[in-house]
Design a protein around this motif. Structure first.
Motif, mmCIF file in Angstrom:
data_model
loop_
_atom_site.group_PDB
_atom_site.id
_atom_site.type_symbol
_atom_site.label_atom_id
_atom_site.label_comp_id
_atom_site.label_asym_id
_atom_site.label_seq_id
_atom_site.Cartn_x
_atom_site.Cartn_y
_atom_site.Cartn_z
ATOM 1 N N SER A 1 -16.678 1.516 0.773
ATOM 2 C CA SER A 1 -17.143 1.159 -0.570
ATOM 3 C C SER A 1 -15.981 0.767 -1.473
ATOM 4 O O SER A 1 -16.096 -0.169 -2.278
ATOM 5 C CB SER A 1 -17.910 2.339 -1.181
ATOM 6 N N ALA A 2 -14.848 1.441 -1.339
ATOM 7 C CA ALA A 2 -13.686 1.106 -2.163
ATOM 8 C C ALA A 2 -13.194 -0.315 -1.870
ATOM 9 O O ALA A 2 -12.896 -1.090 -2.787
ATOM 10 C CB ALA A 2 -12.566 2.119 -1.923
ATOM 11 N N VAL A 3 -13.114 -0.675 -0.592
ATOM 12 C CA VAL A 3 -12.645 -2.022 -0.230
ATOM 13 C C VAL A 3 -13.627 -3.077 -0.726
ATOM 14 O O VAL A 3 -13.222 -4.116 -1.262
ATOM 15 C CB VAL A 3 -12.452 -2.114 1.288
ATOM 16 N N SER B 1 -5.720 1.563 1.151
ATOM 17 C CA SER B 1 -4.918 2.648 1.709
ATOM 18 C C SER B 1 -4.385 3.566 0.621
ATOM 19 O O SER B 1 -4.266 4.780 0.830
ATOM 20 C CB SER B 1 -3.756 2.076 2.528
ATOM 21 N N ARG B 2 -4.057 2.999 -0.537
ATOM 22 C CA ARG B 2 -3.599 3.865 -1.635
ATOM 23 C C ARG B 2 -4.723 4.795 -2.093
ATOM 24 O O ARG B 2 -4.476 5.967 -2.404
ATOM 25 C CB ARG B 2 -3.111 2.999 -2.803
ATOM 26 N N ILE B 3 -5.935 4.290 -2.125
ATOM 27 C CA ILE B 3 -7.069 5.159 -2.453
ATOM 28 C C ILE B 3 -7.260 6.199 -1.358
ATOM 29 O O ILE B 3 -7.541 7.372 -1.622
ATOM 30 C CB ILE B 3 -8.334 4.312 -2.645
ATOM 31 N N GLY B 4 -7.120 5.761 -0.097
ATOM 32 C CA GLY B 4 -7.330 6.675 1.021
ATOM 33 C C GLY B 4 -6.320 7.804 1.083
ATOM 34 O O GLY B 4 -6.662 8.910 1.523
ATOM 35 N N ARG B 5 -5.091 7.553 0.656
ATOM 36 C CA ARG B 5 -4.093 8.623 0.694
ATOM 37 C C ARG B 5 -4.467 9.758 -0.254
ATOM 38 O O ARG B 5 -4.278 10.934 0.070
ATOM 39 C CB ARG B 5 -2.710 8.065 0.351
ATOM 40 N N ASP B 6 -4.982 9.414 -1.436
ATOM 41 C CA ASP B 6 -5.430 10.469 -2.350
ATOM 42 C C ASP B 6 -6.629 11.216 -1.776
ATOM 43 O O ASP B 6 -6.744 12.439 -1.921
ATOM 44 C CB ASP B 6 -5.803 9.851 -3.705
#
Length: 448
Positions: free
Chosen positions: A265-267, A287-292
């Motif tokens: 959904s973020a992508v 990926s920056r969202i995924g790291r959090d």
């Protein structure tokens, strides 16, 4: 891209259905109760009296049975009194264990539990109301998916394992059924959902491979107290290590759904916000969202396993053993393998799902944003009413605004010529051009 996703997922869905048909124990009736040596039958009752007249650490509880062979009869049962023991009050609904010998004798019964049906039902209604209030139709779909997951767990996974099927294969097929049903029912059939399904499948495969590898390297047998009792009751051989891996897969499935759906959904939303982003830019932003997200999800999984094993940790710590001995013991080591293998699968799900979502999102057309509706035209007035007269006034002439003068008032600084620098010596004023001197007058001598 839809065609590619279809060619990838349809064979997997068909394989899941075929696997479920092959592993389901058709025509096999599982023995229960007295047939496997369990002669204890649950009987419901209500506490009608409590008396402390049976000893220092004993309390006499009088109950009236509401079902069973002696329904309506009251009996008095001694119960333990002290720290950690349950306390009874008038009106408590309890569960008795009946041995099946003499239904009229009090010695045939023992208080084993409380009835919790109404409290759990109220909690379930509050949960459903909260989900529906926030999610509305999507919340209703989520509740339906949760119910179907429970149906798959109870009607397929448990009977197949009890019938002697390989627990790991049953867990893989059951996880596939739950994944397809839950994701497509909750989020709809779309390329976005199919991407989340692919990411979940890849992560589940990684968890299964790592779990099997490190269970063999750590020589885990999967035989804890509960599993030993299960094997004893069944009387048949069961793959206890496979049962351990099956629990790892099913435990990680719920968190994997959360990770893959969130990343997809973020992508997609990043692509919708800026359709000029390339695959690399989408992958980097996702990926920056995924790291959090990863840091919180891994901690959630570790705390979930630690909370489930907390009584075991406390019991082992009382044995006076060192921390290394505690962590490498059979019961704790299998929880560590579950936690770390599941966490590796969750961490791997973030880049895998983000890369798949970025590859698919950049090749899809962005849905146009709905344009605002035009203002409605004024309704024509009826002819019977006179039209209001409008007086046109002459527009006042707009005076041109004087241009803004920039620069220094003293030296005429123009900013376009670069930074201003103060002169080192004061400039001399320009002298006025010299005027020619008037011709000198001649003095008259008086002579003509």
């Amino acid at each position: 891209m839809r065609t590619l996703l279809m060619w990838l997922l349809v064979p997997l869905a068909l394989a899941t259905i075929v696997g479920a048909a092959l592993l389901y124990p058709f025509g096999v009736e599982q023995k229960t109760g007295a047939e496997i040596g369990l002669h204890q039958t649950p009987v419901e009752a209500v506490v009608t009296g409590v008396a402390e007249n049976c000893g220092e650490k004993c309390v006499a509880v009088t109950v009236k049975m509401t079902d069973g062979a002696a329904s309506g009869q009251s009996i008095t049962i001694p119960s333990v009194k002290g720290p950690g023991a349950p306390s009874f009050q008038l009106g408590d609904e309890v569960v008795l264990s009946y041995s099946g010998s003499q239904p009229q004798a009090a010695e045939s019964y023992q208080i084993v539990d409380f009835q919790r049906g109404w409290s759990l039902a109220v909690l379930a209604l509050l949960f459903a109301a909260a989900v529906l209030l926030l999610g509305r139709w999507q919340g209703l779909a989520a509740l339906g998916a949760l119910l179907l997951s429970f149906v798959v767990l109870v009607l397929f996974i448990m009977p197949s394992i009890l019938a002697g099927q390989n627990p790991l294969m049953v867990a893989v097929v059951g996880a596939g059924l739950i994944m397809f049903v839950v994701l497509y029912l909750t989020h709809g059939i779309s390329a976005r959902t199919s991407t989340a399904v692919l990411g979940t499948l890849v992560s589940l495969a990684l968890i299964g491979v790592l779990g099997a590898l490190f269970s063999a390297l750590s020589k885990l047998t999967g035989l804890d107290e509960d599993t030993t009792n299960l094997v004893t009751l069944l009387g048949t051989s069961i793959d206890t290590r496979g049962l351990l891996l099956a629990g790892t897969l099913i435990g990680a499935l719920g968190v994997l759904d959360d990770v893959t759906v969130t990343q997809t959904s973020a992508v997609w939303e990043l692509r919708r916000a800026n359709d000029k982003l390339t695959w690399r830019e989408l992958f980097a932003a996702g990926s920056r969202i995924g790291r959090d997200h990863m840091s919180s999800v891994v901690n959630t999984l570790v705390m979930a396993y630690a909370g489930a094993a907390l009584p075991l940790l406390l019991a082992i710590s009382l044995a006076g053993r060192s921390m290394g001995e505690i962590l490498t013991s059979q019961q704790i080591a299998q929880e560590i393998v579950r936690t770390l293998v599941g966490s590796i699968g969750l961490v791997a799900a973030i880049p895998v799902t983000t890369a798949l979502a970025a590859l698919i999102a950049v090749r899809q057309e962005v849905a146009p944003i709905a344009a605002a509706a035009p203002d409605p035209e004024p309704e024509p007035q009826p002819k019977s009413q006179p039209e209001p007269k409008t007086v046109k006034r002459a527009a006042k002439p707009v005076k041109p605004r004087p241009a803004r003068i920039e620069g220094d008032l003293f030296i005429g600084y123009d900013p376009d010529k670069g930074p201003w620098e103060r002169p080192s010596e004061p400039r001399a004023r320009r002298a006025a051009p010299a005027r020619p001197a008037p011709p000198a007058r001649r003095r008259s001598s008086g002579s003509p």
